[in-house]
Design a protein around this motif. Structure first.
Motif, PDB file in Angstrom:
ATOM      1  N   ALA A 263      42.553  37.502  43.742  1.00  0.00           N
ATOM      2  CA  ALA A 263      43.394  37.204  45.097  1.00  0.00           C
ATOM      3  C   ALA A 263      42.454  37.713  46.224  1.00  0.00           C
ATOM      4  CB  ALA A 263      44.496  38.472  44.986  1.00  0.00           C
ATOM      5  N   GLY A 264      41.194  37.560  46.229  1.00  0.00           N
ATOM      6  CA  GLY A 264      40.287  37.888  47.235  1.00  0.00           C
ATOM      7  C   GLY A 264      40.134  39.200  47.742  1.00  0.00           C
ATOM      8  N   PHE A 265      40.672  39.462  48.952  1.00  0.00           N
ATOM      9  CA  PHE A 265      40.522  40.926  49.605  1.00  0.00           C
ATOM     10  C   PHE A 265      41.749  41.616  49.180  1.00  0.00           C
ATOM     11  CE2 PHE A 265      42.893  38.589  52.749  1.00  0.00           C
ATOM     12  CZ  PHE A 265      43.884  39.617  52.840  1.00  0.00           C
ATOM     13  N   PHE A 266      42.756  41.196  48.506  1.00  0.00           N
ATOM     14  CA  PHE A 266      43.810  41.851  48.197  1.00  0.00           C
ATOM     15  C   PHE A 266      43.523  43.034  47.050  1.00  0.00           C
ATOM     16  CE2 PHE A 266      48.140  42.014  45.887  1.00  0.00           C
ATOM     17  CZ  PHE A 266      48.792  42.500  46.991  1.00  0.00           C
ATOM     18  N   PRO A 267      43.624  44.067  47.155  1.00  0.00           N
ATOM     19  CA  PRO A 267      43.282  45.082  46.441  1.00  0.00           C
ATOM     20  C   PRO A 267      43.820  45.229  44.839  1.00  0.00           C
ATOM     21  CG  PRO A 267      44.284  46.308  47.929  1.00  0.00           C
ATOM     22  CD  PRO A 267      44.326  44.867  48.327  1.00  0.00           C
ATOM     23  N   THR A 268      45.085  44.765  44.852  1.00  0.00           N
ATOM     24  CA  THR A 268      45.978  44.958  43.668  1.00  0.00           C
ATOM     25  C   THR A 268      45.667  43.805  42.777  1.00  0.00           C
ATOM     26  OG1 THR A 268      47.532  46.258  45.032  1.00  0.00           O
ATOM     27  CG2 THR A 268      48.247  45.423  42.785  1.00  0.00           C
ATOM     28  N   PRO A 269      45.367  44.176  41.553  1.00  0.00           N
ATOM     29  CA  PRO A 269      45.178  42.903  40.345  1.00  0.00           C
ATOM     30  C   PRO A 269      46.506  42.036  40.347  1.00  0.00           C
ATOM     31  CG  PRO A 269      44.256  45.031  39.678  1.00  0.00           C
ATOM     32  CD  PRO A 269      45.034  45.403  40.861  1.00  0.00           C
ATOM     33  N   VAL A 270      46.500  41.019  40.279  1.00  0.00           N
ATOM     34  CA  VAL A 270      47.532  40.117  39.987  1.00  0.00           C
ATOM     35  C   VAL A 270      47.461  39.326  38.776  1.00  0.00           C
ATOM     36  CG1 VAL A 270      49.008  38.211  41.051  1.00  0.00           C
ATOM     37  CG2 VAL A 270      48.094  39.858  42.678  1.00  0.00           C
TER      38      VAL A 270
END
Length: 91
Positions: A8-15
């Motif tokens: 998710a790029g810069f999104f810090p939470t794993p998806v």
């Protein structure tokens, strides 16, 4: 079928993305989320796709589950459902 980790790029939470209830519960087990705790947030209770967010002692992650049997071969429907669930992930 297995589940997938989404970059998710810069999104810090794993998806994580999965397509079966079995894989949904496998993800929870790997993060030590008790199945009994997650029963009220069980997979595919409300529709053809759902987004679930979990945060246990700083181990936050998001699980998106899709029921491909209900989407079938309708690509326009699939695109709309994916876009909709992406908006929940960002929330």
């Amino acid at each position: 079928m297995s589940y997938y980790h989404v970059d998710a790029g810069f999104f810090p939470t794993p998806v994580k993305v999965c397509f079966t209830k079995k894989d949904f519960h496998k993800i929870l087990k790997e993060h030590n989320i008790l199945i009994e705790v997650a029963v009220e947030a069980g997979p595919l209770v409300a529709g053809i796709a759902e987004t679930h967010a979990f945060n246990k002692f700083g181990d936050a992650f998001v699980v998106v589950i899709f029921n491909l049997e209900l989407i079938q071969d309708d690509l326009a429907c699939m695109a709309g459902v994916v876009a909709h669930e992406c908006s929940h992930v960002i929330e």
